[in-house]
Design a protein around this motif. Structure first.
Motif, PDB file in Angstrom:
ATOM      1  N   UNK A 175     -39.963  76.851 -25.179  1.00  0.00           N
ATOM      2  CA  UNK A 175     -41.356  77.145 -25.496  1.00  0.00           C
ATOM      3  C   UNK A 175     -42.327  76.363 -24.623  1.00  0.00           C
ATOM      4  N   UNK A 176     -41.890  75.251 -24.028  1.00  0.00           N
ATOM      5  CA  UNK A 176     -42.773  74.480 -23.161  1.00  0.00           C
ATOM      6  C   UNK A 176     -42.668  74.898 -21.700  1.00  0.00           C
ATOM      7  N   UNK A 177     -41.989  76.018 -21.429  1.00  0.00           N
ATOM      8  CA  UNK A 177     -41.920  76.537 -20.067  1.00  0.00           C
ATOM      9  C   UNK A 177     -40.743  76.054 -19.259  1.00  0.00           C
ATOM     10  N   UNK A 178     -39.865  75.245 -19.842  1.00  0.00           N
ATOM     11  CA  UNK A 178     -38.685  74.809 -19.094  1.00  0.00           C
ATOM     12  C   UNK A 178     -37.672  75.939 -18.973  1.00  0.00           C
ATOM     13  N   UNK A 179     -36.962  75.968 -17.862  1.00  0.00           N
ATOM     14  CA  UNK A 179     -35.812  76.842 -17.666  1.00  0.00           C
ATOM     15  C   UNK A 179     -34.576  75.954 -17.690  1.00  0.00           C
ATOM     16  N   UNK A 180     -33.606  76.300 -18.543  1.00  0.00           N
ATOM     17  CA  UNK A 180     -32.392  75.504 -18.708  1.00  0.00           C
ATOM     18  C   UNK A 180     -31.201  76.305 -18.214  1.00  0.00           C
ATOM     19  N   UNK A 181     -30.290  75.628 -17.525  1.00  0.00           N
ATOM     20  CA  UNK A 181     -29.050  76.254 -17.048  1.00  0.00           C
ATOM     21  C   UNK A 181     -27.858  75.532 -17.640  1.00  0.00           C
ATOM     22  N   UNK A 182     -26.917  76.304 -18.188  1.00  0.00           N
ATOM     23  CA  UNK A 182     -25.683  75.759 -18.758  1.00  0.00           C
ATOM     24  C   UNK A 182     -24.473  76.381 -18.084  1.00  0.00           C
ATOM     25  N   UNK A 183     -23.385  75.640 -18.027  1.00  0.00           N
ATOM     26  CA  UNK A 183     -22.112  76.184 -17.586  1.00  0.00           C
ATOM     27  C   UNK A 183     -21.604  77.103 -18.693  1.00  0.00           C
ATOM     28  N   UNK A 184     -21.467  78.388 -18.400  1.00  0.00           N
ATOM     29  CA  UNK A 184     -21.079  79.355 -19.430  1.00  0.00           C
ATOM     30  C   UNK A 184     -19.654  79.147 -19.909  1.00  0.00           C
ATOM     31  N   UNK A 185     -18.818  78.521 -19.100  1.00  0.00           N
ATOM     32  CA  UNK A 185     -17.423  78.305 -19.487  1.00  0.00           C
ATOM     33  C   UNK A 185     -17.253  77.077 -20.363  1.00  0.00           C
ATOM     34  N   UNK A 186     -18.002  76.024 -20.074  1.00  0.00           N
ATOM     35  CA  UNK A 186     -17.805  74.748 -20.767  1.00  0.00           C
ATOM     36  C   UNK A 186     -18.929  74.377 -21.728  1.00  0.00           C
ATOM     37  N   UNK A 187     -20.076  75.040 -21.614  1.00  0.00           N
ATOM     38  CA  UNK A 187     -21.197  74.688 -22.473  1.00  0.00           C
ATOM     39  C   UNK A 187     -21.887  73.410 -22.076  1.00  0.00           C
ATOM     40  N   UNK A 188     -21.796  73.011 -20.819  1.00  0.00           N
ATOM     41  CA  UNK A 188     -22.426  71.774 -20.348  1.00  0.00           C
ATOM     42  C   UNK A 188     -23.775  72.093 -19.724  1.00  0.00           C
ATOM     43  N   UNK A 189     -24.755  71.240 -19.997  1.00  0.00           N
ATOM     44  CA  UNK A 189     -26.063  71.382 -19.377  1.00  0.00           C
ATOM     45  C   UNK A 189     -25.960  71.044 -17.897  1.00  0.00           C
ATOM     46  N   UNK A 190     -26.429  71.943 -17.035  1.00  0.00           N
ATOM     47  CA  UNK A 190     -26.353  71.730 -15.591  1.00  0.00           C
ATOM     48  C   UNK A 190     -27.686  71.309 -14.998  1.00  0.00           C
TER      49      UNK A 190
END
Length: 743
Positions: free
Chosen positions: A680-695
């Motif tokens: 909601x604050x405009x951040x774009x987040x990327x995660x590893x779809x296989x492991x669920x880790x924040x990239x």
């Protein structure tokens, strides 16, 4: 309704000797979630350690919420909150340790010494406004600000308990079955539209808190929470006894309409003249004297930790300090604290976005692309024309459910309040063309992203007379190729190059996406029918209609070109379709309280059904699919991946779960080996779809003005090695998909 707390005796089972490595020295109090103990860290810091009640520790859903609480708190710790020092939400008895702060709550101060005078009230108000400004800049809405959640520390007021809904807090219910907040301090929209509560609700609560501080009662007072709720929504506040120099400002805070309330910055500016010359805050009558630190040296940051007061009521008050901490703090502030190696990691409500010492730069990348990081430069462009509350654009890139079209594949198409449509160059964000919206509703919220069908760009536009029209624009210059009124329809859906105009009663009109000509019309489904489509022009288009009692749903497969019904299938549960992947339709199944409790996979070939129960129900779930894996995002920022392949053991179907600490996230998007969401604050987040880790994640992009809470949170768009997203400040931006750790 004050929080349940006590400094008295509680069952012996509630007195474990240790929480992690911390010896629990004495009980400070007991609340709805757990028991708070005094402890001392190895370096001598005095801590308040909250240990979850044993009954709740055994509840998987509660554990998930506590995990989310801890993670979010680790993002919010700052000058206006009680810092989190350590926590273990996975322990047999989950616990969290915050810095012990010696000071009464505002509620206890008023109860013991009476109402505050005008100067004291202005100082408290200025401190609260500054705290809310910091919290809102981090993209968090407190939602439960009240006198017992304001701690009067030696260096000013601290805001605590960030929207944590304790299991026994209230008898009232929202449509999700849970009340967020305390009725006498809740804004009207929290009763009327609880899913759309924004920062303005905290300003309303602040006004109610200051009225209580000035008079000893709230602006809406009754023994019945139901009567209070009615008064909040319909009655004017009672400001009798409020200092006359502050009454007009508090009346603005308590405005029924969120748009009429001042911002925290405006509150600070209005209160500043009243605080100047009123004396040092350290010597203000209601502030306990600062105590000397016990050690020989005092670290420069944070301030010296005061020793606890022997007064039993103060120990109970400080227990509430740790009883409440939840929200999110700004990224730069988190990094500075980590670099200073202060054990403050955060505060208490939700997620993994906290401090990652090193974001993984070696994780799998998405599909290879001819461009490289050296040739693509991240870009951001403003895209707003309207002056309304919502400034967030909505964009799309690839044609919906159809092969790429030469006329549209090279464009990023967006719409925004005040802007009917615009075409941007995906490489650098340059605007190729834009068309302004006109008419009375030009600044209204965007409720449909641009959709590419039949080689044209379809947008939902105001018709100039308060209604809406579906307009098909030429992708080359934005000119209108055809249009039709849609005010009488409940929704617009797409199946290949067929446009489906869906009425409330289930009647559907199918149009050619290229020409607007009618292909077929007929009743398909009923009230509340939702549509999804299989990729390709042949579909099928799938209509999902729930039964009147919500216990079952019917899936109807329709030929998108002719409207012919191919087959029907009845399924159990309150169902929401997600999308078609491969030969299967994926749906979410909700329980009686509207929490998503299972993922359903319907094979479109043999019509077999597989239901995968979730380990913990998800509130307000949104989902995306890749292959047989369904990725869910819930309220509070929880993300999880569920394997729906036939034969998979339901007990191991949940591949991973991640608590992001983001209060609101968009529908997730999967591209390659990455999962993307926007906050909601405009951040774009990327995660590893296989492991669920924040990239990785981008910086917040929030408007400096009044409106920073978008009612619609658009999903990001991933295409051609780039991820595109939009933000509340009205910007559209693009970043390289292969390097999220460098965003």
């Amino acid at each position: 309704m004050p929080p349940v707390s006590s400094a008295g005796q509680v069952p012996e089972a509630e007195h474990p000797e240790f929480a992690g490595r911390y010896r629990l020295e004495e009980c400070l109090g007991s609340g709805g979630m757990g028991v708070v103990h005094l402890a001392t860290s190895a370096s001598g810091l005095r801590l308040a350690v909250k240990v979850v009640h044993a009954a709740y520790a055994a509840d998987p859903e509660f554990r998930a919420r506590f995990r989310q609480e801890v993670a979010a708190a680790r993002r919010v710790s700052g000058a206006f909150t009680a810092p989190v020092v350590d926590a273990d939400p996975e322990a047999e008895r989950p616990w969290m340790a915050t810095l012990f702060i010696d000071g009464p709550t505002l509620s206890e101060r008023v109860k013991r010494n009476g109402p505050l005078d005008a100067a004291e009230l202005a100082r408290v108000g200025a401190g609260l406004a500054e705290g809310l400004r910091d919290i809102h800049r981090a993209g968090v809405v407190h939602r439960d600000l009240k006198p017992s959640n304001v701690l009067l520390a030696h260096d000013g007021p601290k805001v605590i308990d960030f929207g944590i809904s304790r299991p026994t807090d209230s008898d009232l219910r929202t449509e999700t079955g849970k009340l967020i907040g305390t009725p006498p301090f809740m804004a009207p929209e929290q009763f009327q539209r609880p899913r759309e509560v924004g920062p303005e609700a905290d300003v309303f609560a602040m006004g109610a808190v200051l009225v209580h501080a000035a008079t000893g009662r709230g602006p809406f007072d009754s023994d019945s929470p139901y009567i209070v709720a009615y008064q909040v929504v319909h009655n004017e506040p009672d400001l009798a006894g409020v200092p006359e120099e502050l009454a007009p400002l508090l009346l603005r805070c308590l405005a029924k309409s969120p748009a009429e309330r001042p911002t925290p910055d405006e509150l600070m500016a209005a209160l500043r003249p009243l605080t100047q010359g009123a004396g040092s805050q350290d010597t203000a009558p209601f502030i306990p004297a600062q105590r000397r630190p016990t050690g020989a040296a005092t670290p420069p940051t944070p301030p010296a930790v005061p020793t606890p007061s022997p007064h039993p009521s103060r120990r109970s008050e400080t227990s509430r300090t740790s009883e409440a901490s939840t929200a999110s703090t700004a990224k730069k502030r988190r990094i500075r604290r980590a670099a200073a190696s202060i054990a403050i990691a955060a505060l208490v409500t939700g997620g993994i976005l906290g401090l990652r010492a090193a974001l993984e730069d070696t994780a799998p990348t998405s599909a290879p692309d001819s461009r490289t990081a050296e040739t693509f430069r991240p870009w951001s462009v403003p895209l707003r024309e309207g002056g309304g509350e919502n400034r967030t654009p909505v964009c799309t890139h690839a044609p919906a459910n159809a092969p790429a079209d030469a006329a549209t594949d090279a464009g990023l198409f967006c719409t925004a309040p005040g802007l009917k449509a615009a075409r941007l160059n995906p490489a650098d964000g340059a605007i190729t063309w834009s068309v302004k919206a006109t008419g009375e509703s030009a600044d209204s919220d965007v409720d449909m992203p641009p959709t590419l069908s039949g080689g044209l760009v379809h947008v939902n536009a105001p018709d100039g007379a308060g209604g809406r029209r579906l307009e098909a624009l030429d992708p080359a210059d934005g000119s209108v190729r055809w249009s039709t009124g849609i005010s009488s329809y409940a929704s617009v859906a797409y199946a290949g190059d067929t446009v489906l105009l869906v009425a409330n009663d289930g009647k559907v009109r199918g149009l050619d996406g290229a020409t607007g000509q009618e292909r077929w019309t007929g009743r398909r489904g009923g009230p509340g029918t939702q549509w999804v489509s299989a990729p390709g022009a042949d579909g099928p288009a799938l209509a999902v209609t729930g039964s009147a009692d919500g216990r079952t749903g019917r899936v109807t497969a329709v030929d998108p070109v002719t409207g012919t019904v191919r087959w029907e299938k009845r399924l159990n549960g309150r169902l929401t379709p997600v999308e078609v992947s491969g030969d299967a339709l994926f749906l979410l199944s909700a329980d009686a309280e509207a929490y998503t409790s299972a993922v359903v996979r319907l094979d479109l070939t043999d019509r077999s059904v597989r239901r995968v129960p979730l380990q913990t129900p998800v509130d307000q779930a949104q989902a995306a699919v890749r292959g047989d894996t369904v990725y869910l995002a819930g309220s509070g920022g929880a993300l999880l991946a569920v394997d729906t392949r036939p034969g998979t053991d339901a007990r191991t179907a949940q591949l991973w779960r991640l608590e992001t600490s983001v209060t609101r996230v968009s529908r997730p998007v999967v591209s390659g080996a990455r999962l993307y969401v926007t906050a909601a604050d405009g951040r774009l987040l990327a995660m590893d779809a296989e492991r669920g880790a924040l990239l990785g994640q981008t910086k917040p992009r929030m408007d400096d003005g009044r409106y920073t809470f978008a009612p619609m949170l658009p999903a990001p768009v991933a295409a051609s090695g780039t991820v595109f997203a939009t933000a509340p400040d009205g910007s559209v931006f693009g970043v390289e998909a292969t390097a999220p750790a460098r965003w």
